[in-house]
Design an enzyme around this catalytic site. Structure first.
Site, PDB file in Angstrom:
ATOM      1  N   GLY A  49     -11.258  -0.823   8.396  1.00 17.82           N
ATOM      2  CA  GLY A  49     -10.472  -1.524   9.411  1.00 17.82           C
ATOM      3  C   GLY A  49     -10.365  -0.843  10.759  1.00 17.82           C
ATOM      4  N   GLU A 103      -5.760   4.998  11.883  1.00 19.95           N
ATOM      5  CA  GLU A 103      -5.640   3.804  11.031  1.00 19.95           C
ATOM      6  C   GLU A 103      -5.622   2.538  11.870  1.00 19.95           C
ATOM      7  OE1 GLU A 103      -5.868   2.241   8.503  1.00 19.95           O
ATOM      8  OE2 GLU A 103      -4.967   3.109   6.716  1.00 19.95           O
ATOM      9  N   ASP A 104      -5.970   1.422  11.224  1.00 24.40           N
ATOM     10  CA  ASP A 104      -5.891   0.137  11.912  1.00 24.40           C
ATOM     11  C   ASP A 104      -4.449  -0.366  11.945  1.00 24.40           C
ATOM     12  OD1 ASP A 104      -5.839  -0.280   9.172  1.00 24.40           O
ATOM     13  OD2 ASP A 104      -7.276  -1.916   9.167  1.00 24.40           O
ATOM     14  N   ASP A 107       1.569  -1.150   7.455  1.00 27.93           N
ATOM     15  CA  ASP A 107       2.363  -2.320   7.063  1.00 27.93           C
ATOM     16  C   ASP A 107       3.560  -1.799   6.261  1.00 27.93           C
ATOM     17  OD1 ASP A 107       2.950  -5.031   6.619  1.00 27.93           O
ATOM     18  OD2 ASP A 107       1.593  -5.207   4.938  1.00 27.93           O
ATOM     19  N   GLY A 109       3.425   0.971   4.651  1.00 32.76           N
ATOM     20  CA  GLY A 109       3.321   2.415   4.795  1.00 32.76           C
ATOM     21  C   GLY A 109       2.838   3.125   3.537  1.00 32.76           C
ATOM     22  N   THR A 111      -0.006   2.916   1.929  1.00 27.59           N
ATOM     23  CA  THR A 111      -1.372   3.424   2.068  1.00 27.59           C
ATOM     24  C   THR A 111      -1.362   4.754   2.822  1.00 27.59           C
ATOM     25  OG1 THR A 111      -2.184   1.153   2.148  1.00 27.59           O
ATOM     26  CG2 THR A 111      -3.684   2.875   2.902  1.00 27.59           C
ATOM     27  N   LYS A 135       3.783  -2.690  11.814  1.00 28.07           N
ATOM     28  CA  LYS A 135       4.741  -3.775  11.570  1.00 28.07           C
ATOM     29  C   LYS A 135       6.063  -3.115  11.192  1.00 28.07           C
ATOM     30  CE  LYS A 135       1.405  -7.207   9.875  1.00 28.07           C
ATOM     31  NZ  LYS A 135       0.859  -7.867   8.669  1.00 28.07           N
ATOM     32  N   ASP A 163      -9.758  -7.582   8.857  1.00 34.48           N
ATOM     33  CA  ASP A 163     -10.437  -8.697   8.193  1.00 34.48           C
ATOM     34  C   ASP A 163      -9.503  -9.587   7.403  1.00 34.48           C
ATOM     35  OD1 ASP A 163      -9.985  -6.666   6.101  1.00 34.48           O
ATOM     36  OD2 ASP A 163     -11.169  -8.030   4.861  1.00 34.48           O
TER      37      ASP A 163
HETATM   38  P1  5GP Z   1       0.316  -0.816   3.684  1.00 35.54           P
HETATM   39  O1  5GP Z   1      -0.075   0.103   2.576  1.00 35.54           O
HETATM   40  O2  5GP Z   1       0.865  -0.107   4.895  1.00 35.54           O
HETATM   41  O3  5GP Z   1       1.244  -1.912   3.208  1.00 35.54           O
HETATM   42  O4  5GP Z   1      -0.978  -1.621   4.115  1.00 35.54           O
HETATM   43  C1  5GP Z   1      -1.912  -1.065   4.916  1.00 35.54           C
HETATM   44  C2  5GP Z   1      -3.204  -1.823   4.817  1.00 35.54           C
HETATM   45  O5  5GP Z   1      -2.960  -3.217   4.571  1.00 35.54           O
HETATM   46  C3  5GP Z   1      -3.955  -1.772   6.113  1.00 35.54           C
HETATM   47  O6  5GP Z   1      -4.796  -0.644   6.178  1.00 35.54           O
HETATM   48  C4  5GP Z   1      -4.718  -3.078   6.082  1.00 35.54           C
HETATM   49  O7  5GP Z   1      -5.918  -2.899   5.370  1.00 35.54           O
HETATM   50  C5  5GP Z   1      -3.834  -4.015   5.313  1.00 35.54           C
HETATM   51  N1  5GP Z   1      -3.029  -4.908   6.175  1.00 35.54           N
HETATM   52  C6  5GP Z   1      -1.690  -4.892   6.350  1.00 35.54           C
HETATM   53  N2  5GP Z   1      -1.309  -5.867   7.189  1.00 35.54           N
HETATM   54  C7  5GP Z   1      -2.434  -6.516   7.554  1.00 35.54           C
HETATM   55  C8  5GP Z   1      -2.698  -7.634   8.426  1.00 35.54           C
HETATM   56  O8  5GP Z   1      -1.824  -8.252   9.058  1.00 35.54           O
HETATM   57  N3  5GP Z   1      -3.999  -8.005   8.540  1.00 35.54           N
HETATM   58  C9  5GP Z   1      -5.017  -7.383   7.884  1.00 35.54           C
HETATM   59  N4  5GP Z   1      -6.249  -7.818   8.093  1.00 35.54           N
HETATM   60  N5  5GP Z   1      -4.807  -6.316   7.070  1.00 35.54           N
HETATM   61  C10 5GP Z   1      -3.525  -5.903   6.908  1.00 35.54           C
HETATM   62 MG    MG Z   2      -6.523   0.360   7.112  1.00 33.17          MG
END
Ligand code: 5GP
Ligand code: MG
Length: 181
Positions: A49, A103-104, A107, A109, A111, A135, A163
């Site tokens: 990403g 990181e991209d 969300d 957190g 990951t 977010k 994606d």
């Molecule tokens: P977390 O572990 O912080 O909930 O999620 C992180 C990962 O979820 C990001 O690296 C990404 O791959 C994916 N992700 C979270 N929100 C979005 C979104 O709005 N769009 C996309 N394409 N991926 C997201």
């Molecule tokens: Mg990512």
């Protein structure tokens, strides 16, 4: 270029144009150039990403640095699964290094937390986080995210590297889903 794109069953509309993204990437790069001068940071770009963010960010980093790429897949479809795979691709010795995770999006957190735990076992001196998107209302863990290009609402976005089921990474702007169910 259309302001609306269709990817599989979903439609998306431009929410952050490229010029707005790049202005914030400029700002974050300037902050890193200022803060990490003389630290020879190792940037660890989290694939897939963050590939586009990483390229634009690194073109603006003017201090001595290195860059490498890691992978840590955890996401399918529209909702985070909570399941996180192993970190792969670190061949460098991180001992005593200043690391910048690129990181991209952060969300929940989870990951990022998993990644920090894994990197921490390799005895780096310090770990900084640079994320294109945050977010804030979804964040569930306590993270010190120093470099945030943009904060966004909870809606699902694609483009600029991100994606939907493998599609949409190639667009230069960021799009938000319309009529999410
Ligand atoms: P977390 O572990 O912080 O909930 O999620 C992180 C990962 O979820 C990001 O690296 C990404 O791959 C994916 N992700 C979270 N929100 C979005 C979104 O709005 N769009 C996309 N394409 N991926 C997201
Ligand atoms: Mg990512």
């Amino acid at each position: 270029m259309s302001n609306i794109i269709q990817l599989k069953d979903k439609r998306f509309a431009v929410s952050i144009p490229e010029a707005d993204i790049l202005r914030q990437v400029d700002r974050v790069a300037a902050e890193i150039n200022r803060d990490l001068k003389d630290k020879n940071p190792l940037f660890l770009s989290v694939l897939n990403g963050s590939f586009m963010f990483t390229a634009d960010l690194m073109k603006r980093i003017s201090i001595p640095c290195e860059i490498s790429f890691v992978k840590l897949a955890s996401y399918q479809g529209l909702a985070s699964t909570g399941k996180v795979k192993e970190v792969i691709g670190i061949n460098e010795d991180l001992t005593g290094r200043t690391i910048v995770v690129v990181e991209d999006i952060v969300d929940t957190g989870h990951t990022m937390q998993r990644l920090l735990e894994s990197l921490g076992t390799r005895r780096p001196k310090e770990i900084h986080i640079a994320t294109l998107l945050l977010k804030p209302d979804k964040l569930q863990v306590d993270l010190d995210i120093e470099y945030v290009a943009m904060q966004i609402p909870n809606d699902f976005i694609v483009g600029y590297g991100l994606d939907y089921d493998g599609l949409g990474r190639n667009y230069k702007d960021i799009y938000t889903v319309i009529d999410a169910d």
